[in-house]
Design a protein around this motif. Structure first.
Motif, PDB file in Angstrom:
ATOM      1  N   ARG A 248      20.348  -0.335  51.742  1.00  0.00           N
ATOM      2  CA  ARG A 248      19.793  -0.175  50.397  1.00  0.00           C
ATOM      3  C   ARG A 248      18.834  -1.323  50.044  1.00  0.00           C
ATOM      4  O   ARG A 248      17.769  -1.115  49.432  1.00  0.00           O
ATOM      5  CB  ARG A 248      20.932  -0.121  49.388  1.00  0.00           C
TER       6      ARG A 248
ATOM      7  N   VAL B 267      23.883   6.472  49.324  1.00  0.00           N
ATOM      8  CA  VAL B 267      24.439   5.367  48.534  1.00  0.00           C
ATOM      9  C   VAL B 267      25.435   5.898  47.486  1.00  0.00           C
ATOM     10  O   VAL B 267      26.510   5.312  47.264  1.00  0.00           O
ATOM     11  CB  VAL B 267      23.304   4.562  47.879  1.00  0.00           C
TER      12      VAL B 267
ATOM     13  N   GLU C 165      15.029  -0.977  49.151  1.00  0.00           N
ATOM     14  CA  GLU C 165      14.429  -1.517  47.929  1.00  0.00           C
ATOM     15  C   GLU C 165      13.208  -2.359  48.229  1.00  0.00           C
ATOM     16  O   GLU C 165      12.212  -2.327  47.487  1.00  0.00           O
ATOM     17  CB  GLU C 165      15.477  -2.341  47.183  1.00  0.00           C
TER      18      GLU C 165
ATOM     19  N   TRP D 221      18.526   8.408  51.186  1.00  0.00           N
ATOM     20  CA  TRP D 221      19.277   7.139  51.135  1.00  0.00           C
ATOM     21  C   TRP D 221      20.025   6.972  49.800  1.00  0.00           C
ATOM     22  O   TRP D 221      21.162   6.450  49.757  1.00  0.00           O
ATOM     23  CB  TRP D 221      18.320   5.965  51.330  1.00  0.00           C
ATOM     24  N   GLU D 222      19.370   7.406  48.728  1.00  0.00           N
ATOM     25  CA  GLU D 222      20.063   7.327  47.443  1.00  0.00           C
ATOM     26  C   GLU D 222      21.311   8.217  47.427  1.00  0.00           C
ATOM     27  O   GLU D 222      22.355   7.854  46.880  1.00  0.00           O
ATOM     28  CB  GLU D 222      19.101   7.730  46.317  1.00  0.00           C
TER      29      GLU D 222
END
Length: 375
Positions: free
Chosen positions: A299, A345, A303, A341-342
């Motif tokens: 993550r 997560v 970012e 990816w979110e």
């Protein structure tokens, strides 16, 4: 009976003439007279029994008043004769209160003696009938046993397999064995009887020697030994009661101990199971923490890429058409990757929160288990 008549005359004198009396007073006077007559009948009956006993001791049978066994006090003819005799006797010949008490005391002692004799005779009869019953029960059990053996060895075991009839030789052998066993038992009882006779002879000789030496116990010694025996029997009963109470307490204690042992075994198994579950949860937690760190790193990296891309967007310049198309395609691919990816997560955070709650619940269970074991 003179006393009753004098009492009735005194009652009449106290109440006045019979014609002047009311029904209640007459009824009361009759009741008092009947009570006095009842007392006199009881005293007369007791005195006659006392006289009869004295005459039996002295051997006088024909002289004096008749005994109570031949004539009853409640006979009307006897009452008339007793009234005439009592009326003819002098009042100075009546029994005093002390003489009546002596006669009553002697009658009570005689009655107690007769009761003791009846009790002894009844106990002997009861022992005799108990012995007869025990003998009958033993004979019945022996008969049942012999019937069972006869049915087993002869009626069922001595049947010919082909003709299905009883074999005579086996039946005769069975009865011969029984007769031999009975002869052996008779010989055994004969030897035992002879040994008992010898023992009785020895005991008689010992008693004779003790009597010659003056060591025979008298009645007072026997009574003393009887009293001591009763005291010891009472103590033995008390000790038996204490022993039964202790046995009951021991049984209850063993039951409680067994219940606690079973509970301890159950809790030990449960503790082992909880320890295994705890080890599995700890391994799962370690894996979840490792995956969480990996996802956090990914993550962070995403970012950074996202920041870089946003910075590039801020420094955006209008590209060519092809650059724009390629850039748009790259942006679309990157957005898809970001969404993926979110989503990963979010899934990891949900899994982390679920495992964290399970871990807290397990810790609370283990803490409660330790607290209960400490108690």
């Amino acid at each position: 009976m003179e006393k009753g008549s004098s009492h009735s005359h005194s009652s009449v004198d106290s109440y006045g003439s019979l014609n002047d009396l009311t029904e209640d007073e007459l009824h009361k006077m009759i009741q008092e007279t009947l009570q006095a007559n009842t007392v006199l009948e009881a005293e007369t009956f007791m005195f006659e029994r006392h006289l009869a006993r004295i005459e039996q001791k002295e051997g006088i049978k024909d002289s004096g008043p008749p005994s109570t066994q031949s004539i009853s006090v409640r006979d009307p003819s006897y009452r008339k004769r007793s009234r005439s005799l009592m009326a003819s006797t002098d009042r100075s010949q009546r029994l005093t209160a002390e003489q009546k008490c002596d006669i009553a005391q002697k009658e009570i002692e005689a009655l107690k003696t007769s009761i003791i004799k009846v009790d002894e005779e009844s106990e002997k009869s009861l022992d005799y009938y108990k012995a007869i019953m025990e003998e009958a029960e033993i004979n019945l059990s022996e008969l049942k046993k012999e019937y069972y053996e006869f049915e087993r060895d002869v009626l069922k075991g001595a049947l010919h397999p082909r003709t299905n009839k009883i074999i005579a030789e086996k039946c005769l052998r069975f009865f011969e064995d029984k007769i031999k066993a009975r002869d052996l038992l008779i010989e055994k009882f004969r030897l035992k009887n002879a040994a008992l006779k010898i023992q009785m002879k020895k005991m008689k000789q010992q008693l004779k020697q003790k009597a010659e030496m003056g060591e025979v116990l008298n009645e007072v010694d026997f009574n003393q030994l009887k009293i001591e025996n009763e005291q010891y029997l009472e103590k033995i009963d008390e000790r038996n009661q204490d022993l039964l109470r202790l046995k009951l307490m021991t049984g209850n204690t063993l039951q409680v101990l067994n219940s606690y042992k079973q509970r301890l075994q159950t809790l030990t198994k449960e503790a082992v199971k909880l320890q295994n579950d705890l080890a599995l949860r700890e391994d799962l937690q370690q894996k979840i923490l490792a995956e969480t760190k990996m996802v956090e790193a990914e993550r962070a990296q995403a970012e950074k890429v996202n920041k870089k891309l946003r910075k590039n967007l801020t420094d955006f310049r209008i590209p060519d058409v092809m650059e724009y198309v390629h850039g748009k395609a790259d942006i679309y691919d990157l957005q898809k990757k970001i969404k993926n990816w979110e989503r990963k997560v979010d899934i990891a955070e949900l899994a982390l929160s679920t495992h964290t709650k399970a871990w807290k619940v397990l810790q609370l269970q283990v803490q409660r288990k330790h607290d209960w074991q400490d108690v």
